[in-house]
Design a protein around this motif. Structure first.
Motif, PDB file in Angstrom:
ATOM      1  N   TYR A  82       0.824  -1.213   0.000  1.00  0.00           N
ATOM      2  CA  TYR A  82       0.000   0.000   0.000  1.00  0.00           C
ATOM      3  C   TYR A  82       0.857   1.260   0.000  1.00  0.00           C
ATOM      4  O   TYR A  82       0.567   2.233  -0.707  1.00  0.00           O
ATOM      5  N   ALA A  83       1.922   1.268   0.804  1.00  0.00           N
ATOM      6  CA  ALA A  83       2.778   2.454   0.894  1.00  0.00           C
ATOM      7  C   ALA A  83       3.502   2.719  -0.422  1.00  0.00           C
ATOM      8  O   ALA A  83       3.676   3.876  -0.833  1.00  0.00           O
ATOM      9  N   GLN A  84       3.914   1.657  -1.099  1.00  0.00           N
ATOM     10  CA  GLN A  84       4.575   1.834  -2.398  1.00  0.00           C
ATOM     11  C   GLN A  84       3.606   2.414  -3.418  1.00  0.00           C
ATOM     12  O   GLN A  84       3.984   3.237  -4.246  1.00  0.00           O
ATOM     13  N   ARG A  85       2.345   1.999  -3.337  1.00  0.00           N
ATOM     14  CA  ARG A  85       1.335   2.565  -4.233  1.00  0.00           C
ATOM     15  C   ARG A  85       1.121   4.055  -3.956  1.00  0.00           C
ATOM     16  O   ARG A  85       0.724   4.799  -4.847  1.00  0.00           O
ATOM     17  N   GLU A  86       1.374   4.462  -2.712  1.00  0.00           N
ATOM     18  CA  GLU A  86       1.261   5.878  -2.347  1.00  0.00           C
ATOM     19  C   GLU A  86       2.501   6.668  -2.758  1.00  0.00           C
ATOM     20  O   GLU A  86       2.548   7.883  -2.582  1.00  0.00           O
ATOM     21  N   GLY A  87       3.521   5.966  -3.274  1.00  0.00           N
ATOM     22  CA  GLY A  87       4.713   6.653  -3.754  1.00  0.00           C
ATOM     23  C   GLY A  87       5.854   6.716  -2.763  1.00  0.00           C
ATOM     24  O   GLY A  87       6.826   7.446  -2.976  1.00  0.00           O
ATOM     25  N   PHE A  88       5.786   5.946  -1.662  1.00  0.00           N
ATOM     26  CA  PHE A  88       6.856   5.947  -0.671  1.00  0.00           C
ATOM     27  C   PHE A  88       7.955   4.956  -1.039  1.00  0.00           C
ATOM     28  O   PHE A  88       7.701   3.917  -1.651  1.00  0.00           O
ATOM     29  N   ASP A  89       9.164   5.282  -0.636  1.00  0.00           N
ATOM     30  CA  ASP A  89      10.289   4.353  -0.669  1.00  0.00           C
ATOM     31  C   ASP A  89      10.271   3.628   0.681  1.00  0.00           C
ATOM     32  O   ASP A  89      10.493   4.253   1.723  1.00  0.00           O
ATOM     33  N   VAL A  90       9.985   2.331   0.677  1.00  0.00           N
ATOM     34  CA  VAL A  90       9.658   1.617   1.912  1.00  0.00           C
ATOM     35  C   VAL A  90      10.849   0.823   2.444  1.00  0.00           C
ATOM     36  O   VAL A  90      11.498   0.076   1.704  1.00  0.00           O
ATOM     37  N   TYR A  91      11.116   0.969   3.752  1.00  0.00           N
ATOM     38  CA  TYR A  91      12.108   0.174   4.455  1.00  0.00           C
ATOM     39  C   TYR A  91      11.377  -0.645   5.522  1.00  0.00           C
ATOM     40  O   TYR A  91      10.410  -0.178   6.121  1.00  0.00           O
ATOM     41  N   VAL A  92      11.865  -1.862   5.774  1.00  0.00           N
ATOM     42  CA  VAL A  92      11.213  -2.759   6.727  1.00  0.00           C
ATOM     43  C   VAL A  92      12.217  -3.209   7.782  1.00  0.00           C
ATOM     44  O   VAL A  92      13.364  -3.557   7.464  1.00  0.00           O
ATOM     45  N   ALA A  93      11.785  -3.200   9.041  1.00  0.00           N
ATOM     46  CA  ALA A  93      12.593  -3.718  10.152  1.00  0.00           C
ATOM     47  C   ALA A  93      11.793  -4.788  10.876  1.00  0.00           C
ATOM     48  O   ALA A  93      10.604  -4.601  11.147  1.00  0.00           O
ATOM     49  N   GLU A  94      12.453  -5.915  11.181  1.00  0.00           N
ATOM     50  CA  GLU A  94      11.768  -7.024  11.833  1.00  0.00           C
ATOM     51  C   GLU A  94      11.853  -6.961  13.356  1.00  0.00           C
ATOM     52  O   GLU A  94      11.195  -7.735  14.048  1.00  0.00           O
ATOM     53  N   ASP A  95      12.672  -6.090  13.897  1.00  0.00           N
ATOM     54  CA  ASP A  95      12.769  -5.944  15.351  1.00  0.00           C
ATOM     55  C   ASP A  95      13.126  -4.503  15.692  1.00  0.00           C
ATOM     56  O   ASP A  95      13.498  -3.710  14.824  1.00  0.00           O
ATOM     57  N   GLY A  96      13.021  -4.176  16.988  1.00  0.00           N
ATOM     58  CA  GLY A  96      13.239  -2.807  17.411  1.00  0.00           C
ATOM     59  C   GLY A  96      14.652  -2.311  17.214  1.00  0.00           C
ATOM     60  O   GLY A  96      14.870  -1.137  16.874  1.00  0.00           O
ATOM     61  N   GLU A  97      15.606  -3.187  17.410  1.00  0.00           N
ATOM     62  CA  GLU A  97      17.010  -2.785  17.250  1.00  0.00           C
ATOM     63  C   GLU A  97      17.301  -2.415  15.794  1.00  0.00           C
ATOM     64  O   GLU A  97      17.958  -1.406  15.516  1.00  0.00           O
TER      65      GLU A  97
END
Length: 229
Positions: free
Chosen positions: A20-35
Motif C-alpha cells: 500500500y505504501a509503495q502505491r502511495e509513492g513511498f520508498d519503503v524500508y522494513v525492520a523485523e525488530d526494534g534494534e
C-alpha cells in the motif's frame, strides 16, 4: 521519493503495508525488530514510521522513546494490544497516532496522509485515492477507474470527508459541521438527501471493495473491506 519505515515482526503485515505504501509513492524500508528499526532510523531520514509494539529485541514503546529523544519524525503505533492503557502510553511517549490490529490498510494510509498534511509534508494534500476511487479537491473532480463521475460540490465534500478517515463513523451533525459549517442551522435530514444522491451516482461503478455505508442509529462511513490481520 519520501521514505517510510515499517517496523513489525509479522511478515504478512509488513508485506501488506509495504504494498500500500509503495502505491502511495513511498520508498519503503522494513525492520523485523526494534534494534533494526533504530539502526535504520540512524541511517535514513524518514517521513513517517509505522511502529509495532510487540517486537523482538526491543519493543515499540522503547523504540519510540529512543527516537523521540532526538527526532520529531511522525510515528504511528500499530499493535494488537488495544487496551486504553497501551494507547495512552503510546501517545504519551510521543506517538502521533495509534492503530489496533486487525486494521484496514487503506485507513492506515489515510492516517499517514492526514498527519503529513498537518505538518505540511505532502505535495498532493488535496488528492485522495482509495482503490479505484479518486477525489481531487483542487479541481473538484471525482473519478472511478479513471472515468469522471459528475457530483455536486457538496457531494464531493461529503465524499472527501468520509474518505479521509475510512471506516470512521460520522454523525449527521459531524457532516453538517464539516461540510456546511458550524453556523448552519438547517435540518440535519439534508445530509440524508445528499448521501442518497451521492450513492445513486457511485453505485455499480468501480471496485466493490468500498462503499458509502449507513451505520443505523449513528450516521455514515466510507467502508473499506480489504482487511489485514
Amino acid at each position: 521519493m519520501e521514505k517510510i519505515l515499517i517496523a513489525d515482526d509479522n511478515q504478512n503485515i509488513t508485506n501488506i503495508l509495504k504494498d500500500y505504501a509503495q502505491r502511495e509513492g513511498f520508498d519503503v524500508y522494513v525492520a523485523e525488530d526494534g534494534e533494526r528499526a533504530l539502526q535504520l532510523v540512524a541511517q535514513h531520514r524518514f517521513a513517517m514510521i509505522l511502529l509495532d509494539v510487540m517486537m523482538p529485541v526491543m519493543d515499540g514503546f522503547d523504540v519510540c522513546k529512543s527516537i523521540r529523544s532526538h527526532s520529531n519524525v511522525p510515528i504511528i503505533m500499530i499493535t494488537a494490544r488495544g487496551d486504553d492503557y497501551d494507547r495512552i502510553m503510546g501517545l504519551d511517549i510521543g506517538a502521533d497516532d495509534y492503530i489496533v490490529k486487525p486494521f484496514v490498510p487503506a485507513e492506515v494510509m489515510a492516517r499517514i496522509r492526514a498527519i503529513l498534511r498537518r505538518i505540511g509534508h505532502t505535495q498532493n494534500a488535496n488528492i485522495l485515492e482509495i482503490d479505484s476511487l479518486m477525489v481531487n479537491l483542487d479541481e473538484y473532480e471525482v473519478r472511478i477507474d479513471n472515468e469522471p463521475i459528475l457530483l455536486t460540490k457538496k457531494e464531493i465534500e461529503i465524499l472527501w470527508t468520509l474518505m479521509e478517515f475510512p471506516n470512521r463513523v460520522f454523525t449527521r451533525d459531524n457532516l453538517l459541521d464539516k461540510v456546511w459549517g458550524t453556523d448552519y442551522y438547517g435540518d440535519s435530514r439534508t445530509v440524508d438527501s445528499h448521501i442518497k444522491r451521492l450513492r445513486s451516482k457511485l453505485d455499480g461503478k468501480g471496485s466493490m471493495g468500498w462503499a458509502v455505508a449507513t451505520v443505523w442509529g449513528l450516521g455514515y462511513k466510507f467502508e473499506v473491506n480489504h482487511n489485514a490481520s
